[in-house]
Write a protein that holds these residues in place. Sequence first.
Motif, PDB file in Angstrom:
ATOM      1  N   PRO A 106      -1.656   2.610   1.605  1.00  0.00           N
ATOM      2  CA  PRO A 106      -0.604   3.494   1.538  1.00  0.00           C
ATOM      3  C   PRO A 106       0.196   3.472   2.869  1.00  0.00           C
ATOM      4  N   ILE A 107      -0.378   3.759   4.054  1.00  0.00           N
ATOM      5  CA  ILE A 107       0.379   3.781   5.169  1.00  0.00           C
ATOM      6  C   ILE A 107       1.012   2.488   5.628  1.00  0.00           C
ATOM      7  N   LEU A 108       0.398   1.487   5.552  1.00  0.00           N
ATOM      8  CA  LEU A 108       0.806   0.197   5.560  1.00  0.00           C
ATOM      9  C   LEU A 108       1.815  -0.032   4.662  1.00  0.00           C
ATOM     10  N   ASN A 109       1.959   0.147   3.365  1.00  0.00           N
ATOM     11  CA  ASN A 109       2.973   0.003   2.488  1.00  0.00           C
ATOM     12  C   ASN A 109       4.361   0.790   2.946  1.00  0.00           C
ATOM     13  N   HIS A 110       4.034   1.803   3.378  1.00  0.00           N
ATOM     14  CA  HIS A 110       5.323   2.544   3.974  1.00  0.00           C
ATOM     15  C   HIS A 110       5.818   2.113   5.125  1.00  0.00           C
ATOM     16  N   ALA A 111       5.002   1.620   6.044  1.00  0.00           N
ATOM     17  CA  ALA A 111       5.349   0.819   7.265  1.00  0.00           C
ATOM     18  C   ALA A 111       6.493  -0.425   6.657  1.00  0.00           C
ATOM     19  N   HIS A 112       5.853  -1.191   5.788  1.00  0.00           N
ATOM     20  CA  HIS A 112       6.661  -2.091   5.143  1.00  0.00           C
ATOM     21  C   HIS A 112       7.964  -1.752   4.666  1.00  0.00           C
ATOM     22  N   HIS A 113       7.916  -0.506   4.038  1.00  0.00           N
ATOM     23  CA  HIS A 113       9.229   0.057   3.487  1.00  0.00           C
ATOM     24  C   HIS A 113      10.398   0.227   4.405  1.00  0.00           C
ATOM     25  N   GLU A 114       9.843   0.565   5.578  1.00  0.00           N
ATOM     26  CA  GLU A 114      10.606   1.103   6.815  1.00  0.00           C
ATOM     27  C   GLU A 114      10.847  -0.193   7.796  1.00  0.00           C
TER      28      GLU A 114
ATOM     29  N   THR B 289      -4.703  11.973  13.331  1.00  0.00           N
ATOM     30  CA  THR B 289      -4.314  10.820  12.620  1.00  0.00           C
ATOM     31  C   THR B 289      -4.468  10.931  11.193  1.00  0.00           C
ATOM     32  N   ARG B 290      -5.210  11.835  10.814  1.00  0.00           N
ATOM     33  CA  ARG B 290      -5.165  12.324   9.335  1.00  0.00           C
ATOM     34  C   ARG B 290      -3.977  12.975   8.937  1.00  0.00           C
ATOM     35  N   LEU B 291      -3.525  13.838   9.986  1.00  0.00           N
ATOM     36  CA  LEU B 291      -2.067  14.672   9.571  1.00  0.00           C
ATOM     37  C   LEU B 291      -1.147  13.751   9.559  1.00  0.00           C
ATOM     38  N   VAL B 292      -0.996  12.770  10.579  1.00  0.00           N
ATOM     39  CA  VAL B 292       0.014  11.816  10.447  1.00  0.00           C
ATOM     40  C   VAL B 292      -0.069  10.924   9.069  1.00  0.00           C
ATOM     41  N   ARG B 293      -1.311  10.567   8.912  1.00  0.00           N
ATOM     42  CA  ARG B 293      -1.151   9.922   7.660  1.00  0.00           C
ATOM     43  C   ARG B 293      -0.737  10.532   6.403  1.00  0.00           C
ATOM     44  N   ASP B 294      -1.239  11.821   6.343  1.00  0.00           N
ATOM     45  CA  ASP B 294      -0.611  12.861   5.206  1.00  0.00           C
ATOM     46  C   ASP B 294       0.857  12.883   5.286  1.00  0.00           C
ATOM     47  N   ALA B 295       1.473  12.886   6.625  1.00  0.00           N
ATOM     48  CA  ALA B 295       2.811  13.044   6.524  1.00  0.00           C
ATOM     49  C   ALA B 295       3.663  11.876   6.321  1.00  0.00           C
ATOM     50  N   ILE B 296       2.875  10.718   6.547  1.00  0.00           N
ATOM     51  CA  ILE B 296       3.539   9.451   6.123  1.00  0.00           C
ATOM     52  C   ILE B 296       3.588   9.167   4.531  1.00  0.00           C
ATOM     53  N   LYS B 297       2.440   9.594   4.175  1.00  0.00           N
ATOM     54  CA  LYS B 297       2.352   9.531   2.577  1.00  0.00           C
ATOM     55  C   LYS B 297       3.501  10.312   1.931  1.00  0.00           C
TER      56      LYS B 297
ATOM     57  N   SER C 211       8.588  10.914  -0.868  1.00  0.00           N
ATOM     58  CA  SER C 211       9.880  11.580  -1.376  1.00  0.00           C
ATOM     59  C   SER C 211      11.221  10.476  -1.012  1.00  0.00           C
ATOM     60  N   ARG C 212      10.888   9.604  -0.197  1.00  0.00           N
ATOM     61  CA  ARG C 212      11.858   8.748   0.071  1.00  0.00           C
ATOM     62  C   ARG C 212      11.979   7.374  -0.645  1.00  0.00           C
ATOM     63  N   CYS C 213      10.697   6.956  -0.856  1.00  0.00           N
ATOM     64  CA  CYS C 213      10.615   5.541  -1.550  1.00  0.00           C
ATOM     65  C   CYS C 213      10.504   5.584  -2.863  1.00  0.00           C
ATOM     66  N   GLY C 214       9.754   6.799  -3.394  1.00  0.00           N
ATOM     67  CA  GLY C 214       9.657   6.962  -4.843  1.00  0.00           C
ATOM     68  C   GLY C 214       8.320   5.939  -5.516  1.00  0.00           C
ATOM     69  N   PRO C 215       7.943   6.510  -6.551  1.00  0.00           N
ATOM     70  CA  PRO C 215       6.819   5.499  -7.268  1.00  0.00           C
ATOM     71  C   PRO C 215       6.724   4.258  -7.509  1.00  0.00           C
ATOM     72  N   ASP C 216       8.133   3.791  -7.484  1.00  0.00           N
ATOM     73  CA  ASP C 216       8.309   2.394  -7.715  1.00  0.00           C
ATOM     74  C   ASP C 216       8.349   1.535  -6.758  1.00  0.00           C
ATOM     75  N   ALA C 217       8.096   1.980  -5.475  1.00  0.00           N
ATOM     76  CA  ALA C 217       8.153   1.219  -4.195  1.00  0.00           C
ATOM     77  C   ALA C 217       7.014   0.085  -4.017  1.00  0.00           C
ATOM     78  N   ALA C 218       7.492  -0.911  -3.390  1.00  0.00           N
ATOM     79  CA  ALA C 218       6.604  -2.269  -3.456  1.00  0.00           C
ATOM     80  C   ALA C 218       5.256  -1.620  -2.717  1.00  0.00           C
ATOM     81  N   THR C 219       4.064  -2.195  -3.228  1.00  0.00           N
ATOM     82  CA  THR C 219       2.787  -2.187  -2.755  1.00  0.00           C
ATOM     83  C   THR C 219       2.221  -3.266  -1.898  1.00  0.00           C
ATOM     84  N   ALA C 220       2.798  -3.712  -1.023  1.00  0.00           N
ATOM     85  CA  ALA C 220       2.416  -5.154  -0.691  1.00  0.00           C
ATOM     86  C   ALA C 220       0.876  -5.119   0.025  1.00  0.00           C
ATOM     87  N   PHE C 221       0.488  -3.970   0.718  1.00  0.00           N
ATOM     88  CA  PHE C 221      -0.838  -3.710   1.457  1.00  0.00           C
ATOM     89  C   PHE C 221      -1.828  -3.085   0.795  1.00  0.00           C
ATOM     90  N   PRO C 222      -3.136  -3.342   1.012  1.00  0.00           N
ATOM     91  CA  PRO C 222      -4.016  -2.578   0.168  1.00  0.00           C
ATOM     92  C   PRO C 222      -4.150  -0.949   0.997  1.00  0.00           C
TER      93      PRO C 222
END
Length: 431
Positions: free
Chosen positions: A272-280, A246-254, A259-270
Amino acid sequence: MRRFLFVGPSLPDARKYSGEEDIRILPPVRAGDLPALAPRPGDVIGIIDGLFHQVRSVQHKEILFALQCGAAVLGAASMGALRAAELAAFGMRGVGRVFADFASGRLTADDEVAVVHTGREHGFKSLTFPLVSLRYTLERLVELERIPPREAERLIRDMRALHYTDRTFNRLRETPYGLECAWVDAKKDDAISLIDEMCQKRDIPRESRDVPNTIYLHAWRLGQEINGHALRIYQLFGDGYEELHTRLVRDAIKDECASRCGPDAATAFPDPILNHAHHEGFLAPDDPALPPRLHPWLTSAERSADPPLTLLRKAVTRAFRLLPDVTPDAEAGRRLRSLGLEARALEVHELATTMNLNAESRLPGFSVEAIPDDRLAQLAGNLYGVRPDELETAARMRGISGADVLIAALRPYYLLAKYNPEKVVLPLDIS
Ligand SMILES: [Zn+2]
């Protein structure tokens, strides 16, 4: 040189035809079986039969991988003929008439060779006939002028219209042409030719090309690189492996998000994992409700106990498809090495191997390959505390790509884990 032969209903008594030759006879091939052999230069792998309905069929990529490892791969009669026709350009070698007809395009449908058959414990008996055998039989009868060509065509058309599971021998007995006496057992004939080919002492020419490194292939290849089986053994038995994965996957998702969404991507969730799931597009913004398609990634115990955000995070990390070049298991392998845990894993492997060999020599007919899948599933369920229908999730939680792969990976360790469970306790302190 090692020789393996995957065979079932096409030639149930294959052993009789391989004589004194040192060929390891294995049941019909399925997904994951070829990499599990850890193919080496000089190996010869013969594929006659393969499962395709009840489980994932052997993947083209696995065959290419075996070729790339330096093994020769031969196919004939059934699944082997199909794959050989599809992969002839890549170095797989086909043998026999069925292969030749698929390769030339004379045969095209894969149900030409499909049959319903009993399991290994009942001798791989065919309960239906393959269409290709009827075809060859009718060709022979037309040549002998014992059936008019039109009638032969009609019979083929009628039988082709049936689902392969309905092509029973009884239906042929209703026809007046003496099909049974003239029957061409196409798959058997070709299976015997393949065995003859495998028994030739001369070197089988081999060629191979590079195979794209997908997640699937990567995972298998890695299993071999990390000194054989250490990673797999920890995936199966490591106490705390889920947490590591789980930790390794979380690091990979972050990393992927950065690298794909950049620092300006939306942060809708509290988170980072859920934020990226939202981006995708996995999750609706700011909505902690669990989307139905994520339900299968949670066990019933978790669903009744965990708070919504925890559930979401768990489901997302399990369901997430990482980019092919993102490899949490490479990192897992590195960690296992750095923790000095490989030796312990290899000890488990040695113990299991010894136990299997003992059982094979003491119990006539016993082989690890013959252990029924449902027993393995039962053991896996007990190991991970999940219901049989939750094995897919349990596999993903441990970084294994599916329940079928989990069961295949567990097979060599079945006896050890069942009868000496204390030997497979592998503490994994990752803090
Ligand atoms: Zn993102």
